[in-house]
Structure formats: structure tokens, C-alpha cells
Design a protein around this motif. Sequence first.
Motif, PDB file in Angstrom:
ATOM      1  N   VAL A 166       0.864  -1.183   0.000  1.00  0.00           N
ATOM      2  CA  VAL A 166       0.000   0.000   0.000  1.00  0.00           C
ATOM      3  C   VAL A 166       0.899   1.231   0.000  1.00  0.00           C
ATOM      4  O   VAL A 166       1.676   1.445   0.939  1.00  0.00           O
ATOM      5  CB  VAL A 166      -0.952   0.014   1.207  1.00  0.00           C
ATOM      6  CG1 VAL A 166      -1.869   1.235   1.139  1.00  0.00           C
ATOM      7  CG2 VAL A 166      -1.778  -1.272   1.242  1.00  0.00           C
ATOM      8  N   ILE A 167       0.784   2.035  -1.061  1.00  0.00           N
ATOM      9  CA  ILE A 167       1.698   3.158  -1.288  1.00  0.00           C
ATOM     10  C   ILE A 167       0.931   4.478  -1.296  1.00  0.00           C
ATOM     11  O   ILE A 167      -0.295   4.501  -1.382  1.00  0.00           O
ATOM     12  CB  ILE A 167       2.466   2.969  -2.619  1.00  0.00           C
ATOM     13  CG1 ILE A 167       1.490   2.776  -3.792  1.00  0.00           C
ATOM     14  CG2 ILE A 167       3.415   1.775  -2.525  1.00  0.00           C
ATOM     15  CD1 ILE A 167       2.154   2.565  -5.149  1.00  0.00           C
ATOM     16  N   ASN A 168       1.681   5.567  -1.182  1.00  0.00           N
ATOM     17  CA  ASN A 168       1.064   6.889  -1.094  1.00  0.00           C
ATOM     18  C   ASN A 168       0.521   7.366  -2.430  1.00  0.00           C
ATOM     19  O   ASN A 168       1.141   7.171  -3.482  1.00  0.00           O
ATOM     20  CB  ASN A 168       2.077   7.896  -0.551  1.00  0.00           C
ATOM     21  CG  ASN A 168       2.248   7.778   0.946  1.00  0.00           C
ATOM     22  OD1 ASN A 168       1.298   7.912   1.699  1.00  0.00           O
ATOM     23  ND2 ASN A 168       3.472   7.499   1.383  1.00  0.00           N
ATOM     24  N   ALA A 169      -0.628   8.042  -2.364  1.00  0.00           N
ATOM     25  CA  ALA A 169      -1.350   8.460  -3.569  1.00  0.00           C
ATOM     26  C   ALA A 169      -0.502   9.299  -4.512  1.00  0.00           C
ATOM     27  O   ALA A 169      -0.516   9.098  -5.723  1.00  0.00           O
ATOM     28  CB  ALA A 169      -2.603   9.237  -3.155  1.00  0.00           C
ATOM     29  N   GLY A 170       0.239  10.246  -3.949  1.00  0.00           N
ATOM     30  CA  GLY A 170       1.021  11.145  -4.787  1.00  0.00           C
ATOM     31  C   GLY A 170       2.207  10.479  -5.449  1.00  0.00           C
ATOM     32  O   GLY A 170       2.834  11.069  -6.339  1.00  0.00           O
ATOM     33  N   ASN A 171       2.533   9.256  -5.022  1.00  0.00           N
ATOM     34  CA  ASN A 171       3.712   8.557  -5.542  1.00  0.00           C
ATOM     35  C   ASN A 171       3.369   7.350  -6.406  1.00  0.00           C
ATOM     36  O   ASN A 171       4.271   6.618  -6.816  1.00  0.00           O
ATOM     37  CB  ASN A 171       4.586   8.068  -4.375  1.00  0.00           C
ATOM     38  CG  ASN A 171       5.208   9.212  -3.600  1.00  0.00           C
ATOM     39  OD1 ASN A 171       5.412  10.288  -4.131  1.00  0.00           O
ATOM     40  ND2 ASN A 171       5.509   8.979  -2.332  1.00  0.00           N
ATOM     41  N   ILE A 172       2.087   7.125  -6.667  1.00  0.00           N
ATOM     42  CA  ILE A 172       1.676   5.866  -7.300  1.00  0.00           C
ATOM     43  C   ILE A 172       2.449   5.592  -8.593  1.00  0.00           C
ATOM     44  O   ILE A 172       3.088   4.539  -8.747  1.00  0.00           O
ATOM     45  CB  ILE A 172       0.157   5.839  -7.562  1.00  0.00           C
ATOM     46  CG1 ILE A 172      -0.612   5.752  -6.234  1.00  0.00           C
ATOM     47  CG2 ILE A 172      -0.212   4.651  -8.457  1.00  0.00           C
ATOM     48  CD1 ILE A 172      -2.128   5.884  -6.386  1.00  0.00           C
ATOM     49  N   ASP A 173       2.395   6.514  -9.536  1.00  0.00           N
ATOM     50  CA  ASP A 173       3.030   6.259 -10.841  1.00  0.00           C
ATOM     51  C   ASP A 173       4.530   6.066 -10.695  1.00  0.00           C
ATOM     52  O   ASP A 173       5.112   5.134 -11.279  1.00  0.00           O
ATOM     53  CB  ASP A 173       2.730   7.404 -11.812  1.00  0.00           C
ATOM     54  CG  ASP A 173       1.257   7.474 -12.187  1.00  0.00           C
ATOM     55  OD1 ASP A 173       0.548   6.471 -11.993  1.00  0.00           O
ATOM     56  OD2 ASP A 173       0.815   8.533 -12.658  1.00  0.00           O
ATOM     57  N   LYS A 174       5.158   6.931  -9.910  1.00  0.00           N
ATOM     58  CA  LYS A 174       6.610   6.848  -9.691  1.00  0.00           C
ATOM     59  C   LYS A 174       6.976   5.530  -9.019  1.00  0.00           C
ATOM     60  O   LYS A 174       7.931   4.856  -9.414  1.00  0.00           O
ATOM     61  CB  LYS A 174       7.051   8.022  -8.819  1.00  0.00           C
ATOM     62  CG  LYS A 174       8.505   8.001  -8.388  1.00  0.00           C
ATOM     63  CD  LYS A 174       8.775   8.987  -7.256  1.00  0.00           C
ATOM     64  CE  LYS A 174       8.239   8.452  -5.927  1.00  0.00           C
ATOM     65  NZ  LYS A 174       8.575   9.336  -4.792  1.00  0.00           N
ATOM     66  N   ASP A 175       6.211   5.145  -7.992  1.00  0.00           N
ATOM     67  CA  ASP A 175       6.503   3.916  -7.250  1.00  0.00           C
ATOM     68  C   ASP A 175       6.376   2.686  -8.131  1.00  0.00           C
ATOM     69  O   ASP A 175       7.235   1.795  -8.104  1.00  0.00           O
ATOM     70  CB  ASP A 175       5.543   3.765  -6.063  1.00  0.00           C
ATOM     71  CG  ASP A 175       5.873   4.685  -4.895  1.00  0.00           C
ATOM     72  OD1 ASP A 175       6.799   5.511  -5.022  1.00  0.00           O
ATOM     73  OD2 ASP A 175       5.183   4.587  -3.859  1.00  0.00           O
ATOM     74  N   VAL A 176       5.277   2.616  -8.881  1.00  0.00           N
ATOM     75  CA  VAL A 176       5.040   1.436  -9.715  1.00  0.00           C
ATOM     76  C   VAL A 176       6.145   1.299 -10.765  1.00  0.00           C
ATOM     77  O   VAL A 176       6.673   0.195 -10.993  1.00  0.00           O
ATOM     78  CB  VAL A 176       3.648   1.501 -10.371  1.00  0.00           C
ATOM     79  CG1 VAL A 176       3.485   0.380 -11.400  1.00  0.00           C
ATOM     80  CG2 VAL A 176       2.549   1.414  -9.318  1.00  0.00           C
ATOM     81  N   GLU A 177       6.534   2.411 -11.359  1.00  0.00           N
ATOM     82  CA  GLU A 177       7.619   2.387 -12.347  1.00  0.00           C
ATOM     83  C   GLU A 177       8.917   1.915 -11.694  1.00  0.00           C
ATOM     84  O   GLU A 177       9.652   1.093 -12.253  1.00  0.00           O
ATOM     85  CB  GLU A 177       7.788   3.804 -12.928  1.00  0.00           C
ATOM     86  CG  GLU A 177       8.801   3.897 -14.049  1.00  0.00           C
ATOM     87  CD  GLU A 177       8.889   5.303 -14.620  1.00  0.00           C
ATOM     88  OE1 GLU A 177       9.947   5.614 -15.200  1.00  0.00           O
ATOM     89  OE2 GLU A 177       7.936   6.081 -14.479  1.00  0.00           O
TER      90      GLU A 177
END
Length: 365
Positions: A114-125
Motif C-alpha cells: 500500500v503506497i502513497n497516492a502522490g507517488n503511485i506512478d513513480k513507485d510502480v515504475e
Amino acid sequence: MEQNPKTTCLHDDHISLGATMSPFAGFDMPIEYKGIVEEHNAVRNSVGVFDVSHMGEVLISGLQAQEFVNHIFTNDVRPLADGAILYGMMLYENGGTVDDLLVYRRKADEYFLVINAGNIDKDVEWIKACAAGYDVKVDHLSDSYGELAVQGPDAEKTLRDVLGIDASALGFYTFADMKHDGEDIIVSRTGYTGEDGFEIYASPELTVRLWRRLMDAGVQPCGLGCRDTLRFEAGLPLYGDELTADITPVEATLSMFCKLDKDEFIGKEAVARQKAEGVTRKSVGLEIQGPAIARHGYEVLDPEGNTVGTVTTGYRSITLGKNLAMAMVNTPFAKTGTPLQVRVRRKVFPAVVVKKRFYTPNYKK
């Protein structure tokens, strides 16, 4: 102002309830309904519910799932039992923070992040890039889930009486996969408020139904305004304030979540070096004298007026009635009891370093 913010499955419900809406982390989110103070006190004293469907979910599965998660995560998932949850960080090689997150162990070869909303795209990449060479599958499931946070001393009773969900067997930082209305849901005894509470992950459609049942029962809807005041009082960090790509867990005084006795994880060398050699700055709590509320970015000064740090979060504590702040200050000024000052606009107010956990959390043991 963020362009074309995304919306959660509950957006129309927030509008119909008259919520004050504002862009947050790329989403149009409710900041308050009746008011931050009333919502904050509802969670501290009884129960409130938050729409946290903006958070991100990633499933890591496969033969090397455990090995891979331990490679990208500072905490150690090896001792986890099925149904257990850990908090920790993902780091860059230099020790800067990619994100802080929760890792749920479903089974030895399946972990729910479970990751932070503002980081979703960056985290997944970043996660997908790190997965090269590992026998794992990375499923980005954020659009498949809505999420509610039911928080406060009456949370367990509310889940049982209003939603028909018996979560009494869950200890703090554990979860269970359940069936509800014929659908699979995840219920965890977690939150971000310093109170007992639960987070429910369900399909967007079921999330709406659960929310409406809670509204019909008179449960107080809570916005992100009081979510921030609650987590702040409990000394919990917010990514973008107390943790960033330029702030390490050691500087944020979160190194207890970095297990240096396990095999290599990304950023381990940087964390080990900082723990051994020390850091030039640290995150601290401040209690400010006078009527000043120190906001993010305000200067922290030593008694002679030299800049020695910066406020990361500041509020007048609703629960404690004090003007408090978290700040990143030069290490020589980080000891509890150190006198400092805070510049609020053109005036300077005295402050003293205190423990960051301003409020003692009431988690279920």
C-alpha cells in the motif's frame, strides 16, 4: 492548482454531503465536511470514517516474492506470518526515500503493498524496474480498490454493528481476507490517526455501499484536513514533508524500520554509513510559545537568530491545545530541551525541542 485531478469512487457522495473539496496528490479530495475540529474530535473520542481510495495498491507474487520485497523494502518481511503487516520505506541507493509504505503478507509468495497516492506512478515504475531479474509478477491494482479508514475508539463496534464485519480477532498491524456482500475484501487493523481503527479494501462499488451504510448510521465523515492533524499529533510522518527523495530514514529518525541485519536492500549501505557516522540534520518536535502557528517551510533559528532548520509540519494541536511543529534541524540543536526560535512571517517566537510523538496513541495491543 493541479490540472484535471482524478476522483475516487466516492467523489459524488462527497459533493452531495457538501464537503469542501481540494486537489491533493493528484485527486480531488474532501478536506472537511462539518469542520476539521469536529471531525478530529470525533476520531479521538468516538469514530469517524475517511475516504482513502486515493491510496495505491500493488501486488507482488511469484517464487521470489519474499526475496524481491526484502530487496526493495527497508524492513524485514522474512519473519512475517500470513496476515501480518509491516511499515517501512523504499529507498534510492543514496538513502533518499522513494516512499514509505505498508507491506501485507498474504502468503510466502504473495505480498500486498500500500503506497502513497502522490507517488503511485513513480513507485510502480520504480518497483517494476527493480523487478528485472526476479521471478515475480508486479500487478498494479490501484484502480481495482476503493478504501475506507474507520478510525477511533468505537471503530471495532462500528464495523460490527453497522457493516456486519467482525474484526475483533485482528491485532494491531494484522489483516484478514474476508467475504462481504459476496465479494472479497481486505480488513486491516491499521490507520494514520493514533487511534484504534481499521482500513477496508474493497471494489469501488462495494466501497460506495459501505460508505453509505456508515452515513445512514450517522458515522462522522472526515476529510483530509483532520487526517493530517491526527497523524501529526501522533508523530507520524507525511511523505513530502517529513520524508522525501532528499530525506533519509536516519534523518527522519525512522531508522528503526531499516533492518541492517538482513541481506542487502536498496539504500542499505547509505543507511548503515549514516547510522555509523551520524547525520548533519534530524527531524524533531517543537513546542512553540505564544500565538504563532509554524507552517511548512518556516525557518527555525538558534537563540542568536541563525537559521538552523526548517519546519516540515505545524499546527495548533486540537487535542493538546499547544502550538506544535515537526522540523528538520541541524543535529547539534536536535536534543530534547534545546531552546530554539521559529520565524513566523516577520516575528520570531521562542520554541523548545520536544519528542515528536506529541500525543500518546491508543492502538489496540
